[in-house]
Design a protein around this motif. Structure first.
Motif, PDB file in Angstrom:
ATOM      1  N   ASN A  15      75.969 106.078  30.622  1.00 52.06           N
ATOM      2  CA  ASN A  15      76.284 105.033  31.598  1.00 52.06           C
ATOM      3  C   ASN A  15      77.413 105.436  32.540  1.00 52.06           C
ATOM      4  O   ASN A  15      77.665 104.747  33.534  1.00 52.06           O
ATOM      5  CB  ASN A  15      76.648 103.733  30.882  1.00 52.06           C
ATOM      6  CG  ASN A  15      75.452 103.091  30.221  1.00 52.06           C
ATOM      7  OD1 ASN A  15      75.152 103.378  29.062  1.00 52.06           O
ATOM      8  ND2 ASN A  15      74.749 102.237  30.942  1.00 52.06           N
ATOM      9  N   GLY A  58      72.274 104.264  35.170  1.00 46.80           N
ATOM     10  CA  GLY A  58      72.031 103.074  34.375  1.00 46.80           C
ATOM     11  C   GLY A  58      72.996 101.971  34.805  1.00 46.80           C
ATOM     12  O   GLY A  58      73.575 102.016  35.889  1.00 46.80           O
ATOM     13  N   ARG A  59      73.205 100.969  33.963  1.00 46.46           N
ATOM     14  CA  ARG A  59      74.099  99.877  34.336  1.00 46.46           C
ATOM     15  C   ARG A  59      75.545 100.333  34.296  1.00 46.46           C
ATOM     16  O   ARG A  59      75.946 101.143  33.463  1.00 46.46           O
ATOM     17  CB  ARG A  59      73.904  98.682  33.394  1.00 46.46           C
ATOM     18  CG  ARG A  59      74.190  98.997  31.938  1.00 46.46           C
ATOM     19  CD  ARG A  59      74.072  97.763  31.077  1.00 46.46           C
ATOM     20  NE  ARG A  59      74.336  98.088  29.673  1.00 46.46           N
ATOM     21  CZ  ARG A  59      74.557  97.184  28.729  1.00 46.46           C
ATOM     22  NH1 ARG A  59      74.522  95.912  29.035  1.00 46.46           N
ATOM     23  NH2 ARG A  59      74.778  97.556  27.481  1.00 46.46           N
ATOM     24  N   TRP A  60      76.330  99.801  35.218  1.00 43.28           N
ATOM     25  CA  TRP A  60      77.752 100.142  35.268  1.00 43.28           C
ATOM     26  C   TRP A  60      78.456  99.574  34.046  1.00 43.28           C
ATOM     27  O   TRP A  60      78.210  98.432  33.633  1.00 43.28           O
ATOM     28  CB  TRP A  60      78.387  99.584  36.535  1.00 43.28           C
ATOM     29  CG  TRP A  60      79.848  99.911  36.667  1.00 43.28           C
ATOM     30  CD1 TRP A  60      80.382 100.998  37.281  1.00 43.28           C
ATOM     31  CD2 TRP A  60      80.947  99.142  36.162  1.00 43.28           C
ATOM     32  NE1 TRP A  60      81.757 100.960  37.194  1.00 43.28           N
ATOM     33  CE2 TRP A  60      82.129  99.838  36.507  1.00 43.28           C
ATOM     34  CE3 TRP A  60      81.044  97.950  35.441  1.00 43.28           C
ATOM     35  CZ2 TRP A  60      83.392  99.373  36.169  1.00 43.28           C
ATOM     36  CZ3 TRP A  60      82.302  97.482  35.087  1.00 43.28           C
ATOM     37  CH2 TRP A  60      83.458  98.190  35.461  1.00 43.28           C
ATOM     38  N   THR A 108      78.987  93.220  30.303  1.00 45.60           N
ATOM     39  CA  THR A 108      79.084  94.257  31.331  1.00 45.60           C
ATOM     40  C   THR A 108      79.100  93.670  32.734  1.00 45.60           C
ATOM     41  O   THR A 108      79.004  94.385  33.713  1.00 45.60           O
ATOM     42  CB  THR A 108      77.891  95.228  31.219  1.00 45.60           C
ATOM     43  OG1 THR A 108      76.676  94.480  31.352  1.00 45.60           O
ATOM     44  CG2 THR A 108      77.915  95.952  29.898  1.00 45.60           C
TER      45      THR A 108
END
Length: 275
Positions: free
Chosen positions: A165, A169-171, A189
């Protein structure tokens, strides 16, 4: 995969990009796609976007052009232009933190910037500098070009080993990545930065800290020119020099698929060609 003419730096990035793409194909698969389809693409261009850190790679697939942003250290894709198609396991877009970082480094009035490595977080700052043993860095200082080459390989390994990450991908924040990696319940997140773009966070797990880098076996036999041995606190890893990515470990040696690709034995030594 084909290449058009380019200068030395561009060629280096192009070849290393292909190597990294091959690594991902062999290591993570292609989700049912033809594993050899990407070999028909042409790498048309490589342009430096952020000096010494980020490049833009242009690929032609038939009549269409696609642009991807990659890290110079590992040639791993961090994102793609809006009109670029999904590239197997790679990121499907340029995340806000990377977009903001690139913009801040390429504007007309660029201020002194933070190097990507300044966004790295690791344990035990007293003994490690950006995840690399301070004692070892002092020791290789007197090795000249060989010491410098080892340091470059160590830095590539560190970037290749940050939590996924960190790159795509997602922060997530460094703390969130550390918690998730440790198997602890992570906080939400959701980015709460009061309207500001989140900053890049690179988190390196402690078991990937670099103790030393070796280009020979313990008996002094040179490894395959493409390989290096990375000594970490827990074990040794066999990696590709050009992108820092793992192709073996001390218990199992070089993976069979990479022995075939490189023409080396289980210990990472070049296999003599029979006449």
């Amino acid at each position: 995969m084909l290449f058009l003419m380019a200068d030395r730096a561009q060629l280096s990035i192009r070849f290393r990009f292909v190597l990294t793409r091959l690594w991902f194909t062999l290591s993570t698969g292609t989700n049912g796609r033809d594993p050899s389809a990407w070999l028909k693409d042409t790498v048309e261009d490589a342009q430096e976007v952020v000096k010494g850190e980020i490049w833009a790679i242009t690929i032609r697939d038939g009549n269409s052009l696609s642009e991807f942003y990659v890290l110079e250290s590992t040639c791993e894709v961090i994102g793609r232009a809006f009109n670029a198609p999904q590239l197997e396991v790679y990121s499907s877009g340029l995340r806000a933190d990377w977009s903001e970082y690139i913009s801040s480094c390429t504007g007309a009035s660029v201020e002194p910037r933070n190097l990507i490595s300044e966004h790295l977080r690791w344990a035990n700052y007293e003994e490690y500098d950006r995840g690399i043993s301070r004692h070892w860095l002092r020791r290789i200082f007197g090795e000249g070009d060989v010491g410098l080459a080892k340091k470059v390989v160590a830095e590539r390994y560190v970037m290749a080993c940050v939590v996924a990450n960190s790159i795509s991908g997602r922060w997530m924040s460094s703390n969130q990545m550390a918690q998730e990696f440790a198997g602890l319940p992570s906080q939400s997140t959701l980015v709460t930065t009061r309207g500001r773009t989140p900053k890049i966070n690179l988190y390196l797990p402690a078991h990937h800290h670099v103790e030393s880098v070796h280009f020979t076996t313990p008996k002094g036999v040179p490894l395959h020119p493409a390989l290096a041995v990375m000594q970490t606190p827990a074990r040794e890893y066999i990696i590709l020099k050009d992108n820092g990515m793992q192709v073996g470990c001390e218990e199992d040696g070089v993976a069979e698929v990479w022995m075939q690709v490189l023409g080396c034995d289980n210990n990472g030594i070049v296999v003599a060609c029979s006449k």
